[in-house]
Design a protein around this motif. Structure first.
Motif, PDB file in Angstrom:
ATOM      1  N   PHE A  73       0.628  -1.163   0.026  1.00 19.36           N
ATOM      2  CA  PHE A  73      -0.090  -0.083   0.146  1.00 19.36           C
ATOM      3  C   PHE A  73       0.850   1.271   0.107  1.00 19.36           C
ATOM      4  O   PHE A  73       2.018   1.261   0.803  1.00 19.36           O
ATOM      5  N   CYS A  76       2.518   2.649   3.021  1.00 19.67           N
ATOM      6  CA  CYS A  76       3.474   2.000   3.748  1.00 19.67           C
ATOM      7  C   CYS A  76       4.962   2.726   4.068  1.00 19.67           C
ATOM      8  O   CYS A  76       5.419   3.198   3.020  1.00 19.67           O
ATOM      9  N   ILE A  79       8.403  -1.021   4.170  1.00 22.09           N
ATOM     10  CA  ILE A  79       8.784  -2.346   3.667  1.00 22.09           C
ATOM     11  C   ILE A  79       8.227  -1.997   2.267  1.00 22.09           C
ATOM     12  O   ILE A  79       9.078  -2.412   1.198  1.00 22.09           O
ATOM     13  N   CYS A  80       7.195  -1.432   1.710  1.00 23.30           N
ATOM     14  CA  CYS A  80       6.731  -1.332   0.364  1.00 23.30           C
ATOM     15  C   CYS A  80       7.913  -0.421  -0.335  1.00 23.30           C
ATOM     16  O   CYS A  80       8.483  -0.991  -1.543  1.00 23.30           O
ATOM     17  N   HIS A 166       1.368  -6.383   6.392  1.00 27.23           N
ATOM     18  CA  HIS A 166       0.952  -7.476   5.201  1.00 27.23           C
ATOM     19  C   HIS A 166       2.533  -8.275   4.973  1.00 27.23           C
ATOM     20  O   HIS A 166       3.491  -7.867   5.249  1.00 27.23           O
TER      21      HIS A 166
HETATM   22 CU   LIG Z   1       4.164  -2.178   2.762  1.00 27.73          CU
END
Ligand SMILES: [Cu+2]
Length: 200
Positions: A73, A76, A79-80, A166
């Motif tokens: 998303f 984020c 991580i993203c 996620h």
């Molecule tokens: Cu993420």
């Protein structure tokens, strides 16, 4: 800050175990009363989502090329963006062969991530990136097909805003749309390039 990482580790472990163990679709042949394996991995499947300019985009649109699929998303915090950065560098490492791979980012946050928002977001990582959103139902269906786990939670550090835990695996799908392999979060770009090259 620990929650997303924990989920990544647990989710990654579970999926890795599932795939590593070579889980196959079991078809019971009722007539002969025996069990046969079809050899198909249980990851991936058809999706119908919404991309740039509100266009409907399905997995079939990418036949003939590999899909490198990541779910996340745009809000984020870590991580993203980190993973998309690594994807981008890994594809650069492929040189001309990068044309054979379509990097696809599917949002897990369709409420906030409109098709326009996802498209604008992925353009930060490269011109070939495809950002997809869709109805919450279509997103949930795609995530389920890819064995992606995600959960909204209230982010205390940002007041009213929610965040999403996620799982963070990258999926390499073949030109026929079938699952080939997955790449865990945290894999360095050069390693990812190596893995991709093996299957192109
Ligand atoms: Cu993420």
């Amino acid at each position: 800050m620990r929650r997303p990482f924990l989920l990544v580790i647990v989710g990654g472990f579970l999926l890795g175990a599932l795939i590593g163990a070579g889980i196959l679709i079991l078809n019971t042949d009722m007539q002969n009363n025996r069990v046969t394996t079809s050899g198909k991995a249980l990851v991936g499947g058809p999706f119908e989502l919404v991309g740039k300019d509100g266009k409907t985009v399905s997995d079939k649109d990418f036949r003939g090329r590999h899909m490198l699929v990541f779910f996340g998303f745009t809000h984020c915090p870590d991580i993203c963006p980190a993973e998309l950065q690594v994807m981008s560098a890994a594809l650069d490492g492929l040189g001309k062969d990068a044309d054979k791979v379509v990097p696809i980012f599917i949002t897990l946050d369709p409420e906030r991530d409109t098709p326009e928002a996802v498209t604008a977001y992925v353009e930060n990582f490269g011109p070939n990136f495809v950002g997809l959103s869709g109805s919450p139902e279509a997103i949930a269906k795609a995530a389920k097909a890819y064995r992606v786990t995600y959960q909204k939670f209230q982010d205390e550090s940002t007041g009213d805003n929610y965040s999403i835990d996620h799982s963070a695996l990258l999926y390499l799908m073949g030109p026929d749309g079938e699952y080939i392999t997955h790449i865990p979060y945290g894999t360095p770009a050069d390693k990812m390039t190596e893995t991709l090259r093996r299957y192109l």
